[in-house]
Design an enzyme around this catalytic site. Structure first.
Site, PDB file in Angstrom:
ATOM      1  CB  THR A  51      -1.056  -0.018   1.347  1.00 22.19           C
ATOM      2  OG1 THR A  51      -0.072   0.061   2.408  1.00 22.19           O
ATOM      3  CG2 THR A  51      -2.062  -1.053   1.220  1.00 22.19           C
ATOM      4  CG  ASP A  52       1.078   3.904  -3.117  1.00 26.54           C
ATOM      5  OD1 ASP A  52       2.070   3.306  -3.138  1.00 26.54           O
ATOM      6  OD2 ASP A  52       0.260   3.913  -4.011  1.00 26.54           O
ATOM      7  CB  THR A  53       2.042   7.590   1.961  1.00 24.79           C
ATOM      8  OG1 THR A  53       3.543   7.310   1.947  1.00 24.79           O
ATOM      9  CG2 THR A  53       2.143   8.466   3.075  1.00 24.79           C
TER      10      THR A  53
END
Length: 94
Positions: A51-53
């Site tokens: 997942t991204d930030t």
């Protein structure tokens, strides 16, 4: 060595994504640190995705290799491990 599948759910708003990065707070690092605190072993976990930030996850899958029979409950599942790591994680995700 036994390999275990873990299913993870988290609110990622205070994290810089899943994958370990130097000088950033990540979900993978938080989980690995909690495992180390609970069982005293440096264990790497391997996510099936990232997942991204700031992204949340529900049902993210990862695996880990762990050779500690004392962490299994009567059904040969990681009940003691799950409770111990979740307890430690609750302090990381606040």
């Amino acid at each position: 060595m036994p390999r275990y599948k873990i299913t993870i759910e988290y609110d990622g708003k205070n994290f810089n994504g899943w994958q370990i990065q130097n000088n950033f707070r990540t979900v993978q690092a938080a989980i690995e640190n909690s495992i180390h605190k609970f069982c005293g072993k440096k264990i790497s976990i391997y996510g099936a995705g990232r997942t991204d930030t700031g992204v949340h996850a529900s049902g993210q899958v990862a695996h880990l290799d762990l050779d500690m029979d004392s962490l299994e409950d009567k059904d040969n599942k990681l009940g003691k491990f799950t409770m111990g790591v979740n307890y430690s994680l609750s302090r990381n995700f606040e």
